[in-house]
Design a protein around this motif. Structure first.
Motif, PDB file in Angstrom:
ATOM      1  N   PHE A 240     -12.821  -0.147  39.859  1.00  0.00           N
ATOM      2  CA  PHE A 240     -12.378   0.859  38.894  1.00  0.00           C
ATOM      3  C   PHE A 240     -10.863   0.993  38.839  1.00  0.00           C
ATOM      4  O   PHE A 240     -10.293   1.275  37.779  1.00  0.00           O
ATOM      5  N   LEU A 241     -10.186   0.791  39.942  1.00  0.00           N
ATOM      6  CA  LEU A 241      -8.739   1.000  39.996  1.00  0.00           C
ATOM      7  C   LEU A 241      -7.943  -0.260  39.693  1.00  0.00           C
ATOM      8  O   LEU A 241      -6.706  -0.219  39.610  1.00  0.00           O
ATOM      9  N   LEU A 242      -8.635  -1.390  39.516  1.00  0.00           N
ATOM     10  CA  LEU A 242      -7.936  -2.654  39.266  1.00  0.00           C
ATOM     11  C   LEU A 242      -7.281  -2.650  37.890  1.00  0.00           C
ATOM     12  O   LEU A 242      -7.722  -1.960  36.972  1.00  0.00           O
ATOM     13  N   ALA A 243      -6.233  -3.462  37.751  1.00  0.00           N
ATOM     14  CA  ALA A 243      -5.545  -3.592  36.463  1.00  0.00           C
ATOM     15  C   ALA A 243      -6.507  -4.137  35.407  1.00  0.00           C
ATOM     16  O   ALA A 243      -7.443  -4.887  35.717  1.00  0.00           O
ATOM     17  N   ASN A 244      -6.282  -3.745  34.151  1.00  0.00           N
ATOM     18  CA  ASN A 244      -7.089  -4.290  33.058  1.00  0.00           C
ATOM     19  C   ASN A 244      -6.181  -4.815  31.950  1.00  0.00           C
ATOM     20  O   ASN A 244      -4.980  -5.019  32.161  1.00  0.00           O
ATOM     21  N   ASP A 245      -6.745  -5.043  30.774  1.00  0.00           N
ATOM     22  CA  ASP A 245      -5.983  -5.645  29.672  1.00  0.00           C
ATOM     23  C   ASP A 245      -4.771  -4.817  29.265  1.00  0.00           C
ATOM     24  O   ASP A 245      -3.822  -5.347  28.673  1.00  0.00           O
ATOM     25  N   PHE A 246      -4.783  -3.510  29.562  1.00  0.00           N
ATOM     26  CA  PHE A 246      -3.778  -2.627  28.993  1.00  0.00           C
ATOM     27  C   PHE A 246      -2.971  -1.815  30.007  1.00  0.00           C
ATOM     28  O   PHE A 246      -2.079  -1.067  29.634  1.00  0.00           O
ATOM     29  N   ARG A 247      -3.275  -1.944  31.282  1.00  0.00           N
ATOM     30  CA  ARG A 247      -2.556  -1.159  32.292  1.00  0.00           C
ATOM     31  C   ARG A 247      -2.571  -1.886  33.625  1.00  0.00           C
ATOM     32  O   ARG A 247      -3.366  -2.799  33.852  1.00  0.00           O
ATOM     33  N   GLY A 248      -1.688  -1.433  34.506  1.00  0.00           N
ATOM     34  CA  GLY A 248      -1.692  -1.939  35.873  1.00  0.00           C
ATOM     35  C   GLY A 248      -2.728  -1.215  36.718  1.00  0.00           C
ATOM     36  O   GLY A 248      -3.547  -0.447  36.206  1.00  0.00           O
ATOM     37  N   ALA A 249      -2.680  -1.452  38.021  1.00  0.00           N
ATOM     38  CA  ALA A 249      -3.629  -0.809  38.932  1.00  0.00           C
ATOM     39  C   ALA A 249      -3.441   0.703  38.932  1.00  0.00           C
ATOM     40  O   ALA A 249      -2.341   1.217  38.749  1.00  0.00           O
TER      41      ALA A 249
END
Length: 495
Positions: A459-468
């Motif tokens: 859940f806390l990992l970075a995704n397409d639009f934000r960091g961790a």
């Protein structure tokens, strides 16, 4: 005739005098008498069930917007409504996906208020039924309903205000720990589930029967380590086995031109969900009770007009990285739409911005898992919503068996959902990542993803639009309005 006349006269002698002129009232019940009847007990329960269906104002579990469903799905990786560079759409949804929510956000407040309103209604129903000495099954059903709402609060907010009687003012409601609430929910469920009917369908379509109750208990145990620090995999597995005893199976998945998206599988998300797999559903009939906006909210206006006859909202998209995980042979990929569509619309895969300046009008993959069912209009459709279904139970069995060290048995359960989706069985025993991914493929847009991501530590990992993200984002904040109303409450860490 003489005898009749004599008897008639004698009867007059024994008539009471006309000094008592009070009328008998035939349109009122004593409360204890009313709620002791089967009809009255169901009236008490109906007042609680009415809180579950999604409608305007951010109320309900799922079906409309700005409430529990949006809070829990858009904070995950499976969907988001971007602000558009045309000025459309509020920033709240994008901020959820970016993990930038605040205690003052309306969606957070809506969810909190809805859940406590529902708990108040459940407390009232329990009081009415217990005072009337109603049938034990009816009291048990009301308590299971209350446990359901407290479970959702525990999952989203952690340490929360707790009350089981309504004779307390908001400012005096005590806050208890997540562990204490977990213990209460488990106790309420384990003490009441076997009192529930085993009836499936009919009046129990959309109600907690025994099998739906055990599905809820399985969910609580599935996430016990998140809530308390102590895993309960064996207990979760046992609860799943109780659901299996209800005789559920996976619904078919054959090509069928009359089914939504051309496949029998998508009947699971249409109008009146099939009883072979559906365990608990939300009944919806647009403009009458609840609604389901999710397909209409996703499509762009001209596209929806071309295929549905009215404009879509051009809202929800599926992030590129989530969409690309699906195998092209997977029938579950049919729910997603990208590229050229009827109405002259072309949905691009790339979304460069969620908030500033926002996404282009046609940016983002769209979703028609809930292909709008009649009756429908521009405000929603009549698709029912699956809260629990048997595919989820099978995948919980897979996860529990794997975590308990039996990967061979786990494989049989994950292979069942894969084969139904048109995929080959796994070449070897599953990993936890395999099960996590399969849950994402099978249960997308059904409200389980945030919970799964927290349990699998993604859940806390970075995704397409934000960091961790920071660790405190695993919980939502207690709304500012609630803190103002009850100064004894302590805000969640990090907010």
């Amino acid at each position: 005739m003489k005898k009749i006349m004599i008897l008639s006269c004698l009867s007059l002698i024994f008539l009471p005098s006309c000094t008592d002129v009070e009328e008998k009232v035939y349109d009122k019940y004593a409360a204890t008498e009313f709620y002791n009847s089967l009809e009255g007990a169901d009236v008490a329960l109906a007042g609680v069930y009415s809180k579950i269906g999604g409608n305007w104002g951010g109320v309900g579990y799922a079906g409309a917007d700005n409430g529990w469903y949006d809070l829990n799905t858009m904070a995950s990786d499976e969907q988001v409504i971007p602000h558009r560079n045309t000025g459309d759409w509020q920033l709240d949804f994008a901020r959820l996906h970016l993990h930038q929510w605040l205690p003052t956000d309306g969606i957070i407040g809506n969810t909190w208020n809805w859940l406590y309103n529902a708990i108040f209604s459940a407390n009232l129903a329990i009081e009415q039924l217990e005072n009337a000495k109603a049938a034990p099954a009816k009291i048990a059903e009301a308590k299971v309903l209350r446990a359901f709402f407290y479970y959702l609060l525990m999952d989203d907010f952690g340490n929360v205000p707790f009350f089981t009687e309504n004779n307390v003012t908001v400012d005096k409601i005590p806050q208890i720990s997540r562990k204490e609430l977990y213990d209460f929910v488990v106790k309420e469920l384990t003490e009441n589930l076997d009192k529930l009917p085993t009836t499936k369908g009919g009046e129990f379509y959309g109600r907690f029967n025994r099998w739906a109750g055990y599905a809820l208990l399985a969910k609580v145990y599935l996430n016990a380590e998140v809530y308390t620090g102590t895993p309960k995999w064996k207990e979760c597995l046992n609860a799943c086995e109780q659901v299996t005893a209800g005789g559920f199976t996976l619904h078919g998945a054959t090509a069928n031109a009359s089914s939504p998206l051309g496949n029998q599988y998508y009947e699971l998300f249409g109008d009146v969900l099939p009883e072979d797999e559906t365990i608990l559903a939300i009944f919806a009939k647009v403009n009458v009770v609840s609604r389901n906006i999710y397909g209409i909210r996703s499509l762009n206006g001209p596209h929806a007009l071309a295929i549905l006859g009215f404009s879509g909202w051009n809202g929800t998209i599926v992030p590129k990285s989530y969409y690309q995980k699906f195998n092209d042979a997977d029938i579950r990929k049919k729910q997603f739409l990208s590229g050229q569509q009827p109405g002259g619309v072309n949905y691009s895969l790339e979304v460069t911005s969620l908030d500033n300046p926002g996404a282009d009008r046609n940016a983002g993959v769209r979703n028609l898992k809930f292909y709008p069912a009649l009756p429908m209009d521009g405000g929603g459709a009549s698709n029912d919503f699956p809260i629990y279904r048997y595919a989820d139970i099978l995948l919980m069995k897979a996860e529990c068996n794997l975590r308990l060290g039996d990967a061979t048995v786990a494989k049989t359960f994950i292979d069942a959902t894969r084969k139904r989706a048109g995929l080959a069985a796994l070449a070897s025993n599953p990993s936890l990542e395999d099960i996590y991914n399969e849950r994402g493929f099978e249960l997308s847009w059904e409200g389980h993803r945030r919970q799964d991501m927290i349990r699998f530590n993604t859940f806390l990992l970075a995704n397409d639009f934000r960091g961790a993200s920071q660790n405190h984002r695993k919980l939502f904040p207690i709304p500012t309005s609630a803190l103002n109303a009850n100064t004894g409450l302590k805000q969640n860490s990090g907010y």
